[in-house]
Enzyme design. Structure first.
Site, short mmCIF file in Angstrom:
data_model
loop_
_atom_site.label_atom_id
_atom_site.label_comp_id
_atom_site.label_asym_id
_atom_site.label_seq_id
_atom_site.Cartn_x
_atom_site.Cartn_y
_atom_site.Cartn_z
N HIS A 134 -26.10 22.84 0.08
CA HIS A 134 -26.17 23.41 -1.25
C HIS A 134 -25.14 24.51 -1.44
O HIS A 134 -24.96 25.32 -0.53
CB HIS A 134 -27.58 23.96 -1.48
CG HIS A 134 -27.80 24.44 -2.87
ND1 HIS A 134 -27.94 23.58 -3.94
CD2 HIS A 134 -27.91 25.70 -3.37
CE1 HIS A 134 -28.12 24.29 -5.03
NE2 HIS A 134 -28.10 25.57 -4.72
N GLU B 131 -7.63 2.14 -12.82
CA GLU B 131 -6.92 3.27 -12.21
C GLU B 131 -5.72 3.68 -13.05
O GLU B 131 -5.49 4.87 -13.30
CB GLU B 131 -6.50 2.92 -10.77
CG GLU B 131 -7.72 2.78 -9.86
CD GLU B 131 -7.38 2.42 -8.42
OE1 GLU B 131 -8.22 2.66 -7.55
OE2 GLU B 131 -6.28 1.90 -8.15
N TYR C 112 -9.80 -3.07 -10.59
CA TYR C 112 -9.36 -1.84 -9.92
C TYR C 112 -8.08 -1.27 -10.55
O TYR C 112 -8.00 -0.11 -10.92
CB TYR C 112 -8.99 -2.13 -8.47
CG TYR C 112 -10.12 -2.28 -7.48
CD1 TYR C 112 -10.48 -1.20 -6.68
CD2 TYR C 112 -10.77 -3.48 -7.31
CE1 TYR C 112 -11.47 -1.33 -5.73
CE2 TYR C 112 -11.77 -3.62 -6.35
CZ TYR C 112 -12.11 -2.54 -5.56
OH TYR C 112 -13.08 -2.67 -4.63
N GLU D 127 -25.40 16.59 -2.29
CA GLU D 127 -26.78 16.86 -1.85
C GLU D 127 -27.78 16.00 -2.61
O GLU D 127 -28.88 15.73 -2.13
CB GLU D 127 -27.14 18.35 -1.99
CG GLU D 127 -27.22 18.85 -3.41
CD GLU D 127 -27.53 20.35 -3.49
OE1 GLU D 127 -28.55 20.76 -2.94
OE2 GLU D 127 -26.73 21.09 -4.09
N LYS E 220 -0.12 5.33 -5.99
CA LYS E 220 -1.20 5.36 -6.98
C LYS E 220 -2.03 6.64 -6.85
O LYS E 220 -2.28 7.35 -7.83
CB LYS E 220 -2.08 4.11 -6.79
CG LYS E 220 -3.26 3.97 -7.72
CD LYS E 220 -4.53 4.61 -7.23
CE LYS E 220 -4.99 4.26 -5.85
NZ LYS E 220 -5.52 2.93 -5.66
N CYS F 286 0.82 -1.22 0.00
CA CYS F 286 0.00 0.00 0.00
C CYS F 286 0.85 1.26 0.00
O CYS F 286 0.65 2.16 -0.80
CB CYS F 286 -0.96 -0.01 1.19
SG CYS F 286 -1.95 1.49 1.25
N CYS G 36 -1.56 1.74 -2.97
CA CYS G 36 -2.53 2.84 -2.76
C CYS G 36 -1.90 4.23 -2.74
O CYS G 36 -2.41 5.15 -3.38
CB CYS G 36 -3.27 2.66 -1.43
SG CYS G 36 -3.34 1.01 -0.78
P1 NDP Z 1 -9.11 -7.48 -9.93
O1 NDP Z 1 -9.40 -8.81 -9.38
O2 NDP Z 1 -9.84 -6.30 -9.43
O3 NDP Z 1 -9.26 -7.49 -11.49
C1 NDP Z 1 -8.59 -8.44 -12.28
C2 NDP Z 1 -8.97 -8.20 -13.72
O4 NDP Z 1 -8.19 -9.04 -14.55
C3 NDP Z 1 -10.43 -8.52 -13.99
O5 NDP Z 1 -10.92 -7.59 -14.91
C4 NDP Z 1 -10.35 -9.91 -14.63
O6 NDP Z 1 -11.36 -10.15 -15.55
C5 NDP Z 1 -9.03 -9.83 -15.36
N1 NDP Z 1 -8.40 -11.13 -15.51
C6 NDP Z 1 -8.20 -12.06 -14.57
N2 NDP Z 1 -7.54 -13.14 -15.08
C7 NDP Z 1 -7.33 -12.86 -16.38
C8 NDP Z 1 -6.73 -13.56 -17.44
N3 NDP Z 1 -6.19 -14.75 -17.26
N4 NDP Z 1 -6.70 -12.98 -18.66
C9 NDP Z 1 -7.24 -11.76 -18.86
N5 NDP Z 1 -7.83 -11.04 -17.88
C10 NDP Z 1 -7.87 -11.59 -16.66
O7 NDP Z 1 -7.53 -7.34 -9.73
P2 NDP Z 1 -6.56 -6.11 -9.74
O8 NDP Z 1 -5.26 -6.68 -10.15
O9 NDP Z 1 -7.10 -4.97 -10.51
O10 NDP Z 1 -6.52 -5.70 -8.22
C11 NDP Z 1 -6.26 -6.67 -7.21
C12 NDP Z 1 -6.98 -6.34 -5.95
O11 NDP Z 1 -6.30 -5.29 -5.30
C13 NDP Z 1 -8.41 -5.83 -6.13
O12 NDP Z 1 -9.34 -6.84 -6.24
C14 NDP Z 1 -8.60 -5.04 -4.87
O13 NDP Z 1 -9.02 -5.92 -3.86
C15 NDP Z 1 -7.23 -4.50 -4.58
N6 NDP Z 1 -7.11 -3.10 -5.01
C16 NDP Z 1 -7.89 -2.14 -4.45
C17 NDP Z 1 -7.79 -0.83 -4.84
C18 NDP Z 1 -8.66 0.20 -4.23
O14 NDP Z 1 -9.25 -0.06 -3.20
N7 NDP Z 1 -8.79 1.38 -4.82
C19 NDP Z 1 -6.83 -0.42 -5.86
C20 NDP Z 1 -6.08 -1.49 -6.40
C21 NDP Z 1 -6.22 -2.76 -5.99
P3 NDP Z 1 -12.79 -10.74 -15.13
O15 NDP Z 1 -13.55 -9.61 -14.54
O16 NDP Z 1 -13.34 -11.25 -16.40
O17 NDP Z 1 -12.51 -11.82 -14.13
#
Ligand code: NDP
Length: 453
Positions: free
Chosen positions: A436, A182, A178, A441, A51, A43, A48
């Protein structure tokens, strides 16, 4: 626990591990912590915090343009990636230093090296030192999932993206979660030509459908090209570029390819085979409500357990562990109604259930939603929209979900989460006098039930 070298040995000095170590030490435990990279964990060091700093940087692009509508003349702005990376580094170093100072003040012994488990009460440091511990807490976090297509080794993850020696003028971001969303926003705002490749037909699976549509719209407005329903087939090194070929046959030459296809618990090579600690099919350490594994002396918190992978949850899990094990105050973490944000541009803030989840849970659901032009967009002329959606259990009038897309959505949803957590009804929202003029709101002035047209 006097027979052991320490009462608690924590593996991993990220959000969860540091909190657990400090609180346990506060209860008088003799605590040691090991960290192989930089104190603060994902983080603080490569998640985080950097980022969000980069998100701020990326949003100036719009601000410079919008300022003209408010009477300003802004000279042609220029951006220096090197200066941003350097400034970020100063801040991350400062924060990591604060974490370290706080650990030392609490009396925690810090080992800046890797540690692995060698038994139910034993760990070994990279320098060969063996340490025995009454309790071992594993807080090793998670790591980016790598691709399995030819040329995957030519890609980067979000970790490398923060410190690229050169700003990528053209970048492919792969994923629709996510991190992908981002970073697509960050690179587009900073001036890159961004293509987002995602295997699904919509981004942000698991979020409310309206939110998913609004974010996709917002990304497109900021120049991100969305290649949906497609996947990377291959990445090859060509002169001065990475050539991406997709399964649908699209070919793109770019400077960097960033994968954001999920993260997995970092449990391989942790020495867990020296114990009988159970892991699930993804390698996540399996724990009970008190974060205890099936081995009574070994606990785990944070992303390594793959429960709800968010920093504030890891912190809560670490704190609850220390209270339970060293403070004689059994504490469990409540995972319901946890607010979350996607720092996309436009920003997303949500708490509670999506409309679909609420319908599946309660059957009869009332939906209130508004999509409007924010006040700032009147003079700036920007084609911007804010989406607000409230999901209500019709039988009890309780608000079970709030979804916001737009500027300051994260700030709004943190406070809406208090109301939702307290069990506020739609009538409570309606009773609250509007502030407001604000975008927020709208959350207390939505009166008309939405009906599908
Ligand atoms: P996520 O699980 O959010 O997203 C993974 C993405 O990759 C999904 O769109 C998924 O598609 C796709 N995917 C998974 N496997 C494959 C594959 N083999 N080929 C192609 N696409 C694939 O993971 P992130 O890496 O974005 O983030 C990890 C975690 O970190 C998040 O879930 C969150 O918990 C945390 N995080 C939180 C943040 C915040 O609070 N602002 C910021 C960053 C991270 P599909 O939807 O089809 O499965």
């Amino acid at each position: 626990m006097a027979d052991y070298d320490v009462d608690l040995f924590v593996i991993g000095a990220g959000s969860g591990g540091v909190r657990a170590a400090r609180i346990a030490a506060g209860y008088g435990a003799r605590v040691a912590i090991a960290e192989e990279y930089r104190i603060g964990g994902t983080c603080v060091v490569r998640g985080c915090v950097p980022k969000k700093l980069y998100v701020y940087a990326s949003r100036y692009a719009d601000e410079f343009v919008d300022a003209a509508g408010f009477g300003w003349t802004v000279p042609e702005p220029t951006f220096s990636w090197e200066r941003l990376v350097a400034a970020k580094e100063v801040e991350i170093t400062r924060l990591s230093g604060i974490y370290e100072t706080n650990l030392r003040k609490a009396g925690v012994a810090i080992h800046k090296q890797r540690a692995v488990v060698t038994g139910d009460h034993a760990v070994r440091l990279a320098d060969g030192t063996d340490v025995t511990a009454g309790v071992i807490l594993i807080a090793a976090g998670g790591g980016a999932t790598r691709g399995d297509f030819p040329g995957a080794e030519l890609t980067i993850s979000s970790s490398e993206a923060f410190d690229l020696p050169e700003f990528p003028k053209r970048i492919v971001v792969n994923g629709g979660g996510y991190i992908a969303i981002e970073f697509a926003g960050i690179f587009a705002g900073l001036g890159a030509d961004v293509t987002l490749i995602h295997r699904g037909d919509k981004v942000l699976r698991g979020f409310d459908e309206d939110v998913r549509d609004e974010v996709a719209e917002g990304l497109k407005k900021r120049g991100v090209t969305l290649l949906l329903g497609d996947e990377i087939a291959e990445v090859a090194a060509v002169e001065g570029a990475r050539r991406v070929t997709t399964k649908a046959g699209v070919t793109l030459d770019v400077d960097q390819v960033m994968l954001a296809v999920g993260r997995a618990p970092l449990t391989a090579d942790l020495g867990l085979d020296a114990t009988s600690v159970m892991r699930d099919h993804r390698g996540a350490i399996m724990v009970d409500a008190s974060s205890r594994t099936n081995v009574p002396s070994i606990y785990a918190v944070g992303d390594v357990t793959d429960r709800l992978n968010l920093t504030p949850i890891a912190i809560r899990e670490g704190h609850a562990f220390a209270d339970t094990v060293f403070g004689q105050k059994p504490t469990a973490v409540d995972y319901t109604n946890v607010a979350t944000a996607v720092f996309a541009t436009p920003e997303v803030g949500v708490v509670g259930l999506t409309e679909a989840q609420a319908r599946a849970t309660f059957g009869a659901v009332d939906v209130y939603k508004a999509r409007f032009r924010p006040m700032k967009a009147t003079l700036s002329g920007r084609d911007d929209k804010v989406l607000m959606k409230i999901v209500v259990d019709a039988a009890t009038d309780r608000v079970v979900g709030v979804h916001v897309v737009g500027e300051a959505a994260a700030e709004m949803i943190q406070l809406a989460a208090v109301a939702v957590k307290m069990g506020a009804t739609k009538a409570d929202f309606d009773d609250t006098v509007a502030l407001h003029p604000s975008a927020a709101e709208e959350l207390v002035t939505l009166r008309t039930k939405w009906t599908p047209s």
